[in-house]
Design an enzyme around this catalytic site. Sequence first.
Site, PDB file in Angstrom:
ATOM      1  N   ASP A 264      54.335-134.679 -12.391  1.00 28.96           N
ATOM      2  CA  ASP A 264      55.932-134.552 -13.053  1.00 28.96           C
ATOM      3  C   ASP A 264      56.651-132.882 -13.152  1.00 28.96           C
ATOM      4  O   ASP A 264      55.736-132.211 -13.709  1.00 28.96           O
ATOM      5  CB  ASP A 264      56.321-135.430 -13.816  1.00 28.96           C
TER       6      ASP A 264
ATOM      7  N   ASP B 103      60.138-131.133 -14.481  1.00 30.24           N
ATOM      8  CA  ASP B 103      60.823-131.059 -15.195  1.00 30.24           C
ATOM      9  C   ASP B 103      60.027-131.783 -16.819  1.00 30.24           C
ATOM     10  O   ASP B 103      59.604-132.526 -16.613  1.00 30.24           O
ATOM     11  CB  ASP B 103      62.189-131.725 -15.530  1.00 30.24           C
TER      12      ASP B 103
ATOM     13  N   ASP C  98      56.333-136.363 -18.800  1.00 29.41           N
ATOM     14  CA  ASP C  98      56.399-136.511 -19.903  1.00 29.41           C
ATOM     15  C   ASP C  98      57.294-137.599 -20.365  1.00 29.41           C
ATOM     16  O   ASP C  98      57.798-137.353 -21.722  1.00 29.41           O
ATOM     17  CB  ASP C  98      57.205-134.905 -20.644  1.00 29.41           C
TER      18      ASP C  98
END
Length: 233
Positions: free
Chosen positions: A3, A5, A159
């Site tokens: 991922d 961000d 995250d």
Amino acid sequence: MFDWDGTLMDSTGRIVSAMQQTARNLALAIPSEDAVKGIIGLGLTECFNILFPDLKEHAAITEEYRYQYVEGDKTPSPLFDGVEQVLLELKAKGYQLAVATGKAREGLDRVLKVTGLKEFFTHTIGANEVENGKPSPDMLNILMNKSNVSAKQLVMIGDTGFDLQMAQNVGAYSIGVSFGAQSKQQLKLYQPVAIIDQFRQLKAFFNPSWRLKLPFIKLWSILPIWISNITVN
């Protein structure tokens, strides 16, 4: 598969402030910090549908949000400590690296250029390049096909629960990071093989002697190995 961000780039705070300022400028109800963190990882259309469910047309809010995120604060969001070093080491060991992000292609290309990380990734994909965004498996299916790997050769690192659930949906492994948008408690719901507190800790899970010996993390339950601050499920 990474991922972006909250995983590679420390941009969670900027996303929150840009979304709140967008709502303020358009006289919309200002979402809380937790509400914005809860949609990080999704494409913008999904984000707006959740945060502003009564908003039927998204052209104006999309333009305003992109302005606030890119132009509202000229200070670039930093990468997390150790990102470039870890990517360099993984690539040198022969691993294929890729990005699956909720960003649109335009935004992804911009940050790849600004950070200088483009050379590390064999393939990248943005939310506007698939029919269904996270947690749909569409992104990973496309990346697996392009990379010629199976689900059991793939580790998704992210995250948010959207990242980890996406991995679940293709039968792949996942590693959560606790320094992004969501807490360890939230990430554990999606059964990642591990949750790390620092990006550098990723190196411990990609020792060349373990390559293609998945499910490699399951060995942690029987081997007398402990690494400080790493949560292994």
